[in-house]
Design a protein around this motif. Structure first.
Motif, PDB file in Angstrom:
ATOM      1  N   ALA A  93       0.831  -1.211   0.000  1.00  0.00           N
ATOM      2  CA  ALA A  93       0.000   0.000   0.000  1.00  0.00           C
ATOM      3  C   ALA A  93       0.864   1.259   0.000  1.00  0.00           C
ATOM      4  O   ALA A  93       0.554   2.235  -0.686  1.00  0.00           O
ATOM      5  CB  ALA A  93      -0.923  -0.017   1.219  1.00  0.00           C
ATOM      6  N   TYR A 119     -11.540  -3.159  -2.256  1.00  0.00           N
ATOM      7  CA  TYR A 119     -12.083  -2.847  -0.931  1.00  0.00           C
ATOM      8  C   TYR A 119     -13.603  -2.707  -0.981  1.00  0.00           C
ATOM      9  O   TYR A 119     -14.288  -2.915   0.030  1.00  0.00           O
ATOM     10  CB  TYR A 119     -11.450  -1.572  -0.391  1.00  0.00           C
ATOM     11  CG  TYR A 119     -11.958  -1.161   0.965  1.00  0.00           C
ATOM     12  CD1 TYR A 119     -11.665  -1.919   2.100  1.00  0.00           C
ATOM     13  CD2 TYR A 119     -12.741  -0.026   1.124  1.00  0.00           C
ATOM     14  CE1 TYR A 119     -12.131  -1.565   3.344  1.00  0.00           C
ATOM     15  CE2 TYR A 119     -13.214   0.346   2.368  1.00  0.00           C
ATOM     16  CZ  TYR A 119     -12.913  -0.421   3.473  1.00  0.00           C
ATOM     17  OH  TYR A 119     -13.391  -0.057   4.713  1.00  0.00           O
ATOM     18  N   THR A 170      -5.007  -9.336   1.975  1.00  0.00           N
ATOM     19  CA  THR A 170      -4.152  -8.328   1.344  1.00  0.00           C
ATOM     20  C   THR A 170      -4.834  -7.742   0.120  1.00  0.00           C
ATOM     21  O   THR A 170      -4.839  -6.522  -0.091  1.00  0.00           O
ATOM     22  CB  THR A 170      -2.805  -8.956   0.947  1.00  0.00           C
ATOM     23  OG1 THR A 170      -2.165  -9.465   2.126  1.00  0.00           O
ATOM     24  CG2 THR A 170      -1.895  -7.915   0.303  1.00  0.00           C
ATOM     25  N   VAL A 174      -5.422  -3.620   0.584  1.00  0.00           N
ATOM     26  CA  VAL A 174      -4.315  -2.791   0.081  1.00  0.00           C
ATOM     27  C   VAL A 174      -4.835  -1.418  -0.340  1.00  0.00           C
ATOM     28  O   VAL A 174      -4.248  -0.377  -0.026  1.00  0.00           O
ATOM     29  CB  VAL A 174      -3.596  -3.497  -1.082  1.00  0.00           C
ATOM     30  CG1 VAL A 174      -2.809  -2.499  -1.915  1.00  0.00           C
ATOM     31  CG2 VAL A 174      -2.628  -4.541  -0.550  1.00  0.00           C
ATOM     32  N   GLY A 175      -5.951  -1.398  -1.056  1.00  0.00           N
ATOM     33  CA  GLY A 175      -6.511  -0.133  -1.518  1.00  0.00           C
ATOM     34  C   GLY A 175      -6.945   0.773  -0.380  1.00  0.00           C
ATOM     35  O   GLY A 175      -6.761   1.996  -0.452  1.00  0.00           O
ATOM     36  N   TYR A 176      -7.515   0.203   0.653  1.00  0.00           N
ATOM     37  CA  TYR A 176      -7.942   0.983   1.811  1.00  0.00           C
ATOM     38  C   TYR A 176      -6.754   1.676   2.476  1.00  0.00           C
ATOM     39  O   TYR A 176      -6.791   2.884   2.744  1.00  0.00           O
ATOM     40  CB  TYR A 176      -8.660   0.065   2.791  1.00  0.00           C
ATOM     41  CG  TYR A 176      -8.968   0.676   4.132  1.00  0.00           C
ATOM     42  CD1 TYR A 176     -10.046   1.531   4.295  1.00  0.00           C
ATOM     43  CD2 TYR A 176      -8.172   0.391   5.235  1.00  0.00           C
ATOM     44  CE1 TYR A 176     -10.334   2.099   5.526  1.00  0.00           C
ATOM     45  CE2 TYR A 176      -8.448   0.951   6.474  1.00  0.00           C
ATOM     46  CZ  TYR A 176      -9.527   1.804   6.611  1.00  0.00           C
ATOM     47  OH  TYR A 176      -9.798   2.368   7.838  1.00  0.00           O
ATOM     48  N   ASN A 177      -5.681   0.921   2.712  1.00  0.00           N
ATOM     49  CA  ASN A 177      -4.502   1.503   3.342  1.00  0.00           C
ATOM     50  C   ASN A 177      -3.770   2.450   2.395  1.00  0.00           C
ATOM     51  O   ASN A 177      -3.203   3.457   2.834  1.00  0.00           O
ATOM     52  CB  ASN A 177      -3.565   0.385   3.805  1.00  0.00           C
ATOM     53  CG  ASN A 177      -4.134  -0.414   4.960  1.00  0.00           C
ATOM     54  OD1 ASN A 177      -4.187   0.059   6.087  1.00  0.00           O
ATOM     55  ND2 ASN A 177      -4.580  -1.622   4.680  1.00  0.00           N
ATOM     56  N   MET A 178      -3.779   2.144   1.106  1.00  0.00           N
ATOM     57  CA  MET A 178      -3.194   3.055   0.129  1.00  0.00           C
ATOM     58  C   MET A 178      -3.853   4.415   0.199  1.00  0.00           C
ATOM     59  O   MET A 178      -3.188   5.454   0.128  1.00  0.00           O
ATOM     60  CB  MET A 178      -3.334   2.453  -1.264  1.00  0.00           C
ATOM     61  CG  MET A 178      -2.845   3.333  -2.413  1.00  0.00           C
ATOM     62  SD  MET A 178      -4.071   4.513  -3.037  1.00  0.00           S
ATOM     63  CE  MET A 178      -5.324   3.410  -3.672  1.00  0.00           C
TER      64      MET A 178
END
Length: 298
Positions: A93, A119, A170, A174-178
Motif C-alpha cells: 500500500a 475494498y 491483502t 491494500v486499496g484501503y490503506n493506500m
C-alpha cells in the motif's frame, strides 16, 4: 433595559447546550458499545449446565480460557498471520501511494481507483471468488494443472491455507490503506520538496527524509487498524471452511472459535469470556504499537 444573567446560570445553560449536541452520540455509544460490553462481562461470570441450570462461577470461565489450548492455538495462528501479512500489505500500500503521489505514474487516477476497487467488494464475495480460484478440481489452480500438466500445491491444504487467507485479506485491504497513505502524502507542504530539490536531494532521499516522517501518524494508524483486523479475522476462514474442512477447523481463529462456542456449542457464557479475553489481548497489542509509534515520532 437588560439584566445580566448570573454566571452560574449562564454556565449551566451552556452545559446543557453542550449535552444537547453530544447527547445523541452518547446515547448511541452506550447502546451499541457499552451495553453489549457490560452484558458480555455479566455473561462471563455465569455458567449454564444441563443439570443445575445457570450458576454464578466468578472468574472460573476466565481461568478455563487461559488454560484452553484451542483458544491459544488460534491466538498464535492470528499472531503469525499479522506478523507476516500486515507488513506485506502495508508495504504494498505504501509503495502504491508513493508511486501515485510521485506524479510520474501514467494514468494515476485510473490506477488509484483500480487498486481501491477490491475494498468495495464484500468480504463474503471476495472470499468465495478466491476460494473457487484456489480449487484444484474446479478452480483456476485445477485448470492450470490440466492445461500445463503440472501439479501445483493445493492453496487450501493445511500447510498453505493461512497464506491463502493472507492473500485474500491483502487483496481486499491494500486499496484501503493506500488511500490513507495517499491522503497523508497530499497534505505534505510542497515547499519541502522544493527545498530538497534545491539541495540536490534525489527521489529516495525525499522519500526517506520527508515523505515517510511526514506520514508517520498515518502509518501508525494503519498498523493499529490492521492489527485489530487480524485479531478479528472471521469472515474469510468461516467461508473457506466449507471448501477446506480438513484445513480450517472451527477454532481456527479466536473469533471463529467464539462463534462456534456460542452458536454450535450453545456455550454463550464461555463464548463471552473468550471474546473478552481476546479483546483485552487486542487492546494491549494495539496500545503497545501506538506507544512505540508515538515514541519514535517524538
Amino acid at each position: 433595559m437588560t439584566t445580566l444573567q448570573p454566571p452560574v446560570a449562564l454556565r449551566r445553560r451552556r452545559s446543557w447546550t453542550g449535552w444537547g449536541f453530544i447527547g445523541p452520540f452518547v446515547l448511541v455509544f452506550a447502546l451499541v458499545f457499552l451495553a453489549p460490553l457490560a452484558y458480555s462481562v455479566y455473561l462471563s461470570l455465569f455458567r449454564t449446565q444441563l443439570i443445575g441450570g445457570t450458576t454464578f462461577v466468578g472468574f472460573d470461565n476466565y481461568q478455563q480460557a487461559l488454560q484452553d489450548g484451542q483458544f491459544w492455538d488460534g491466538v498464535l495462528r492470528v499472531g503469525l498471520f499479522l506478523l507476516i501479512q500486515v507488513p506485506i500489505m502495508l508495504g504494498i500500500a505504501l509503495l502504491v501511494a508513493l508511486a501515485i503521489d510521485s506524479g510520474r505514474l501514467f494514468g494515476k487516477d485510473f490506477f488509484r481507483i483500480t487498486v481501491f476497487l477490491p475494498y468495495a467488494v464484500p468480504a463474503v464475495v471476495a472470499t468465495l471468488m478466491w476460494g473457487f480460484m484456489y480449487g484444484t478440481r474446479y478452480g483456476l489452480v485445477g485448470d492450470l494443472n490440466d492445461a500445463f500438466g503440472t501439479k501445483l500445491p493445493d492453496p487450501l491444504s493445511a500447510d498453505l491455507v493461512l497464506a491463502s487467507l493472507g492473500n485474500i485479506v491483502t487483496w481486499e485491504f491494500v486499496g484501503y490503506n493506500m488511500l490513507i497513505f495517499f491522503a497523508a502524502l497530499r497534505v505534505v507542504p510542497h515547499s519541502l520538496y522544493e527545498a530538497a530539490e534545491i539541495d540536490g536531494a534525489g527521489q529516495w532521499r525525499v522519500i526517506t527524509a520527508i515523505k515517510l516522517p511526514a506520514i508517520r501518524g498515518a502509518l501508525v494508524i494503519a498498523t493499529i487498524f490492521s492489527i485489530i483486523g487480524s485479531f478479528q479475522l472471521f469472515n474469510e476462514p468461516a467461508i473457506l471452511q466449507k471448501l477446506a474442512p480438513n484445513a480450517i477447523t472451527t477454532d481456527y481463529t479466536p473469533n471463529y472459535y467464539t462463534y462456534s462456542l456460542s452458536f454450535a456449542g450453545q456455550q454463550q457464557n464461555y463464548s463471552a469470556t473468550v471474546a473478552i479475553v481476546m479483546g483485552v489481548i487486542t487492546m494491549i497489542v494495539a496500545y503497545v504499537v501506538q506507544l512505540r509509534g508515538m515514541r519514535k515520532g517524538a
